[in-house]
Design a protein around this motif. Structure first.
Motif, PDB file in Angstrom:
ATOM      1  N   ARG A 189       0.818  -1.215   0.000  1.00  0.00           N
ATOM      2  CA  ARG A 189       0.000   0.000   0.000  1.00  0.00           C
ATOM      3  C   ARG A 189       0.852   1.266   0.000  1.00  0.00           C
ATOM      4  O   ARG A 189       0.343   2.355  -0.265  1.00  0.00           O
ATOM      5  CB  ARG A 189      -0.937  -0.002   1.222  1.00  0.00           C
ATOM      6  CG  ARG A 189      -1.943  -1.103   1.165  1.00  0.00           C
ATOM      7  CD  ARG A 189      -3.360  -0.697   0.887  1.00  0.00           C
ATOM      8  NE  ARG A 189      -3.599   0.512   0.145  1.00  0.00           N
ATOM      9  CZ  ARG A 189      -4.789   1.065   0.014  1.00  0.00           C
ATOM     10  NH1 ARG A 189      -5.835   0.517   0.598  1.00  0.00           N
ATOM     11  NH2 ARG A 189      -4.970   2.159  -0.681  1.00  0.00           N
ATOM     12  N   PHE A 233      -1.377  -9.803  -2.872  1.00  0.00           N
ATOM     13  CA  PHE A 233      -1.757  -8.783  -1.894  1.00  0.00           C
ATOM     14  C   PHE A 233      -3.042  -9.175  -1.184  1.00  0.00           C
ATOM     15  O   PHE A 233      -3.134  -9.111   0.045  1.00  0.00           O
ATOM     16  CB  PHE A 233      -1.931  -7.421  -2.572  1.00  0.00           C
ATOM     17  CG  PHE A 233      -2.532  -6.376  -1.664  1.00  0.00           C
ATOM     18  CD1 PHE A 233      -1.784  -5.819  -0.632  1.00  0.00           C
ATOM     19  CD2 PHE A 233      -3.845  -5.969  -1.815  1.00  0.00           C
ATOM     20  CE1 PHE A 233      -2.334  -4.874   0.225  1.00  0.00           C
ATOM     21  CE2 PHE A 233      -4.414  -5.023  -0.962  1.00  0.00           C
ATOM     22  CZ  PHE A 233      -3.654  -4.475   0.056  1.00  0.00           C
ATOM     23  N   LEU A 285      -3.520  -9.919   2.694  1.00  0.00           N
ATOM     24  CA  LEU A 285      -4.435  -9.088   3.485  1.00  0.00           C
ATOM     25  C   LEU A 285      -5.445  -9.969   4.230  1.00  0.00           C
ATOM     26  O   LEU A 285      -5.786  -9.710   5.385  1.00  0.00           O
ATOM     27  CB  LEU A 285      -5.148  -8.089   2.567  1.00  0.00           C
ATOM     28  CG  LEU A 285      -6.045  -7.056   3.269  1.00  0.00           C
ATOM     29  CD1 LEU A 285      -5.268  -6.268   4.307  1.00  0.00           C
ATOM     30  CD2 LEU A 285      -6.663  -6.104   2.247  1.00  0.00           C
ATOM     31  N   HIS A 340      -3.586 -11.448   7.112  1.00  0.00           N
ATOM     32  CA  HIS A 340      -3.348 -10.418   8.128  1.00  0.00           C
ATOM     33  C   HIS A 340      -4.602 -10.206   8.974  1.00  0.00           C
ATOM     34  O   HIS A 340      -4.556 -10.267  10.209  1.00  0.00           O
ATOM     35  CB  HIS A 340      -2.919  -9.112   7.450  1.00  0.00           C
ATOM     36  CG  HIS A 340      -2.771  -7.945   8.392  1.00  0.00           C
ATOM     37  ND1 HIS A 340      -1.769  -7.880   9.333  1.00  0.00           N
ATOM     38  CD2 HIS A 340      -3.494  -6.808   8.537  1.00  0.00           C
ATOM     39  CE1 HIS A 340      -1.895  -6.745  10.019  1.00  0.00           C
ATOM     40  NE2 HIS A 340      -2.933  -6.087   9.560  1.00  0.00           N
ATOM     41  N   PHE A 398     -11.060 -10.914   5.642  1.00  0.00           N
ATOM     42  CA  PHE A 398     -11.604 -11.520   6.853  1.00  0.00           C
ATOM     43  C   PHE A 398     -13.127 -11.435   6.909  1.00  0.00           C
ATOM     44  O   PHE A 398     -13.758 -12.196   7.616  1.00  0.00           O
ATOM     45  CB  PHE A 398     -10.936 -10.952   8.107  1.00  0.00           C
ATOM     46  CG  PHE A 398     -11.491  -9.647   8.568  1.00  0.00           C
ATOM     47  CD1 PHE A 398     -11.158  -8.487   7.915  1.00  0.00           C
ATOM     48  CD2 PHE A 398     -12.340  -9.572   9.659  1.00  0.00           C
ATOM     49  CE1 PHE A 398     -11.662  -7.276   8.328  1.00  0.00           C
ATOM     50  CE2 PHE A 398     -12.844  -8.363  10.081  1.00  0.00           C
ATOM     51  CZ  PHE A 398     -12.504  -7.213   9.418  1.00  0.00           C
ATOM     52  N   PHE A 450      -9.777   1.399  13.172  1.00  0.00           N
ATOM     53  CA  PHE A 450      -9.733   0.180  13.989  1.00  0.00           C
ATOM     54  C   PHE A 450      -8.320  -0.254  14.330  1.00  0.00           C
ATOM     55  O   PHE A 450      -8.144  -1.077  15.228  1.00  0.00           O
ATOM     56  CB  PHE A 450     -10.622  -0.937  13.429  1.00  0.00           C
ATOM     57  CG  PHE A 450     -10.232  -1.573  12.133  1.00  0.00           C
ATOM     58  CD1 PHE A 450      -9.088  -2.337  12.018  1.00  0.00           C
ATOM     59  CD2 PHE A 450     -11.052  -1.447  11.027  1.00  0.00           C
ATOM     60  CE1 PHE A 450      -8.763  -2.949  10.820  1.00  0.00           C
ATOM     61  CE2 PHE A 450     -10.730  -2.061   9.823  1.00  0.00           C
ATOM     62  CZ  PHE A 450      -9.572  -2.813   9.727  1.00  0.00           C
ATOM     63  N   VAL A 465      -5.383  -2.363  17.695  1.00  0.00           N
ATOM     64  CA  VAL A 465      -3.937  -2.453  17.862  1.00  0.00           C
ATOM     65  C   VAL A 465      -3.510  -1.636  19.074  1.00  0.00           C
ATOM     66  O   VAL A 465      -2.916  -2.169  20.014  1.00  0.00           O
ATOM     67  CB  VAL A 465      -3.191  -1.997  16.587  1.00  0.00           C
ATOM     68  CG1 VAL A 465      -1.705  -2.234  16.760  1.00  0.00           C
ATOM     69  CG2 VAL A 465      -3.708  -2.749  15.378  1.00  0.00           C
ATOM     70  N   MET A 490      -3.554   7.179   8.320  1.00  0.00           N
ATOM     71  CA  MET A 490      -4.536   6.408   7.546  1.00  0.00           C
ATOM     72  C   MET A 490      -5.872   7.143   7.549  1.00  0.00           C
ATOM     73  O   MET A 490      -6.558   7.221   6.537  1.00  0.00           O
ATOM     74  CB  MET A 490      -4.720   5.002   8.131  1.00  0.00           C
ATOM     75  CG  MET A 490      -3.672   4.010   7.710  1.00  0.00           C
ATOM     76  SD  MET A 490      -4.397   2.347   7.671  1.00  0.00           S
ATOM     77  CE  MET A 490      -3.588   1.580   9.022  1.00  0.00           C
ATOM     78  N   ILE A 529       6.092  -2.129  13.074  1.00  0.00           N
ATOM     79  CA  ILE A 529       6.392  -3.555  12.900  1.00  0.00           C
ATOM     80  C   ILE A 529       7.683  -3.915  13.629  1.00  0.00           C
ATOM     81  O   ILE A 529       7.770  -4.971  14.268  1.00  0.00           O
ATOM     82  CB  ILE A 529       6.457  -3.905  11.397  1.00  0.00           C
ATOM     83  CG1 ILE A 529       5.040  -3.838  10.804  1.00  0.00           C
ATOM     84  CG2 ILE A 529       7.042  -5.298  11.191  1.00  0.00           C
ATOM     85  CD1 ILE A 529       4.965  -4.015   9.303  1.00  0.00           C
TER      86      ILE A 529
END
Ligand code: HEM
Ligand SMILES: [Cu+2]
Lengths: 561, 48
Positions: A48, A60, A64, A67, A129, A384, A389, A436, A481
């Motif tokens: 991204r 990708f 995703l 993830h 998801f 989110f 997170v 974001m 990360i």
């Protein structure tokens, strides 16, 4: 059933041996899922990041999908199962109900998690998801999720069973502790979550096998979000319970008012899950009445509850600190807090980030009209990542710093790194969430492999700021990360190679309940908490300003006059 | 300590009953979100 109990010499907590093994098992399984999800995060973000665009489109979407599922479902729920077991058997000082069944459930969860991951990495299940129909994944993608859910449901029942055991064996007096009550809230929401998941995923599984011809896509979305949204509310209840727990562990802080905090959890039980409807605010076919009753009228009770927790947790810390003499000015209690203790700093960054970034943006986008501004943009993952997170994951990380010596009986290695890790991961994630959301406000899509639409017949010119924001997302994601990978490495190495600590006494019977000395109540007045008051006012001001700015922005999008 | 017959407030009695809470926590969203939502979808006329 015979079991033994260990008294942890570092915390005084009493662990049922069977329960203790299960907790370790779930914590480790969760961290492994986080590891896979984290590696996938690198693939997602390097794609991204417009200047890099690492992966081809099909990879990708596979990455995703992995993830989203490994993070949001497997990491978080495995860890939550450990929290449920801890909050029941350990905090109530009793044996775990049905430990054999708990093992069956745990193995089911692991088999399910592996099965779904296999399906994803075989390709052909890149449905992300949410797995919206009519996109179809391979049958074992759904089957894995179903097995995982069955296991989790069994552990919820074991949690309830343990409450019954504790009551029957009188291991506590009066009401269950507040942290256990928070875990109970999480457990209740989990039961609804899993039931919704079963209602929708079992037919979808049969459809992928060819036994059912069609699944209505809107019906799917409604029931699926009963799972997708509510599962996030398990997280909220669990991490709020952990905030209270860490405040108690680090400061010896007592809740400002048991009554108020419990009532707030009760509001969660009643109203939090209704907000599932905010995922469907832009869907046709559902009435505004349904949308507004579920996401506004009732959901605001749940928001109120979150604000209560957001105030009472720092309030309890402020009281405890002032009792210790940190009384100067408004904020000495906060300045003199143990900022080098990763359990505390994680918890505090989690609380502030969850409230200011996750909470405010969530209420904004949960309003039907404002939702149009950001629907399906990368604003949504921005929001989110602030909740799951910064809010949940960071709180879980903080608790783990406490669990390594207490539960795994090892010293945490690299204490110097531990001091900075919450800031590295947490603050980088603050920036990621913000940029974001910034990019999303400018319209950049979520789940989009190529924001530049290279080769598309109709070009779209983004403002330069959109690319800037996505570039910043890339840079700060990489920092986050590093912070996350460092945490995993540190915890895994500590568990494997950290200095072994003393086991503590092993007994065959639980310690009989010792009642706390009756407090000579009335005379001790808890100190006032002006600092928390100021924090709350800052929060409200930010909230109101941001809310209005968005209405203003909405009104200027289309000139109606 | 206070007298034995100290009355427990009603609200506290409710909150001390986990199964009542499970019932409420499942019934509320089932009725207001799932059942109501599914009924609305079921009532959308089918296109011909
Ligand atoms: C340093 C860590 C992380 C980074 C850099 C990261 C980055 C991202 C990015 C950029 C996206 C949006 C992709 C898109 O819509 O095109 C995303 C999606 C997502 N992330 Fe993360 N993430 C991280 C950690 C986590 C964690 C810990 C969780 C959950 C606990 C999580 C849950 C999700 C979910 C559920 C999605 C949505 C997937 C979808 O749209 O299907 N992420 N992540
Ligand atoms: Cu939601």
């Amino acid at each position: 059933m015979a079991t033994t109990y260990r008294i942890c010499p570092r915390s005084g907590l009493q662990f049922d041996t069977a329960a203790e093994k299960l907790m370790r098992f779930h914590a480790v399984a969760g961290v492994l899922a986080l590891l896979v999800g984290g590696i996938m995060a690198l693939g997602v973000i390097l794609t991204r990041w417009p200047a890099i665009k690492l992966l081809p489109a099909d990879t990708f979407y596979m990455v995703l999908t992995a993830h989203g599922i490994d993070m949001l479902i497997f990491w978080i729920i495995f860890f939550e199962m450990a929290v449920l077991i801890f909050a029941s058997s350990t905090l109530l000082r009793c044996r775990l109900a049905m430990p054999k069944l708990a093992w069956v459930a745990s193995i089911l969860m692991v088999i399910g998690a592996i099965m779904t991951n296999v399906a994803i990495f075989q390709g052909e299940s890149s449905v992300m998801f949410t797995s919206y129909v009519p996109m179809q994944a391979k049958p074992h993608f759904y089957l894995g999720l179903i097995l995982f859910a069955v296991g989790a449901l069994l552990i919820c029942f074991i949690f309830l069973g343990t409450l019954v055991v504790a009551k029957a064996e009188k291991t506590y007096e009066g009401s269950i502790p507040l942290v256990t009550f928070g875990a109970l809230t999480a457990c209740i929401i989990a039961i609804f979550t899993i039931a919704s998941g079963a209602i929708i995923l079992i037919p979808t599984f049969l459809w992928s096998l060819g036994y059912i011809r069609e699944i209505d896509s809107l019906m799917y979305r409604v029931v699926w979000w009963g799972l997708g949204h509510s599962s996030q509310q398990i997280n909220v209840s669990a991490h709020v319970a952990i905030w209270y727990a860490i405040a108690a562990i680090v400061f010896g802080a007592k809740p400002m008012s048991e009554k108020v905090s419990r009532t707030a959890f009760f509001l969660y039980i009643l109203f939090l899950q209704l907000a599932s409807a905010h995922h469907l605010l832009s869907d046709p076919g559902l009435s505004s009445e349904w949308k507004i009753v579920n996401t506004s009228y009732f959901m605001y009770f749940a928001v109120l509850a979150s604000m209560i927790h957001g105030m009472t947790v720092p309030g309890a810390i402020e009281q405890a600190q002032r009792l210790k003499g940190y009384n100067k000015g408004l904020f000495e209690w906060l300045r003199k807090a143990p900022w080098g203790n990763p359990a505390f700093s994680s918890m505090f960054l989690s609380l502030i980030g969850f409230g200011f970034l996750g909470g405010i943006s969530g209420v904004m986008m949960g309003a039907e009209q404002l939702n149009m501004l950001i629907h399906n943009t990368i604003y949504v993952p921005g929001h989110f990542h602030a909740t799951v997170v910064i809010g949940t994951t960071l709180a879980f990380m903080g608790l783990t710093y406490f669990l390594v010596p207490v539960l795994f009986k090892r010293e945490v290695l690299f204490p110097g790194f531990a001091k900075i890790q919450p800031y590295l991961f947490g603050l980088a994630m603050y920036v990621v969430a913000l940029v974001m959301m910034g990019a999303g406000t400018l319209g950049v899509s979520r789940r989009h492999w190529d924001m530049a639409f290279a080769g598309a017949p109709m070009a779209y010119e983004w403002p330069g700021a959109a690319y800037l924001m996505m570039g910043l997302t890339g840079i700060f994601s990489c920092i986050a990360i590093v912070g996350g990978a460092g945490w995993i490495l540190q915890i895994v190495l500590s568990i494997l190679f950290g200095k072994k600590l003393e086991e503590g006494e092993i007994r065959s019977t639980p310690i009989p309940l010792t009642l706390p000395a009756p407090t000579t109540g009335s005379t001790v007045h808890p100190p006032a908490t002006p600092g928390t008051m100021v924090l709350a006012l800052i929060f409200l001001t930010a909230f109101i300003l941001y809310y209005f700015v968005n209405w203003k922005y909405l009104s200027s999008l289309w000139g109606l006059s | 300590m206070a007298d034995q017959e100290e009355r427990i407030p009603v609200m506290q009695k409710w909150l001390d009953n986990p199964f009542l809470l499970v019932f409420l926590g499942v019934a509320m969203p089932t009725v207001l979100y799932i059942v109501w939502g599914v009924m609305e979808i079921a009532n959308i006329p089918v296109a011909r």
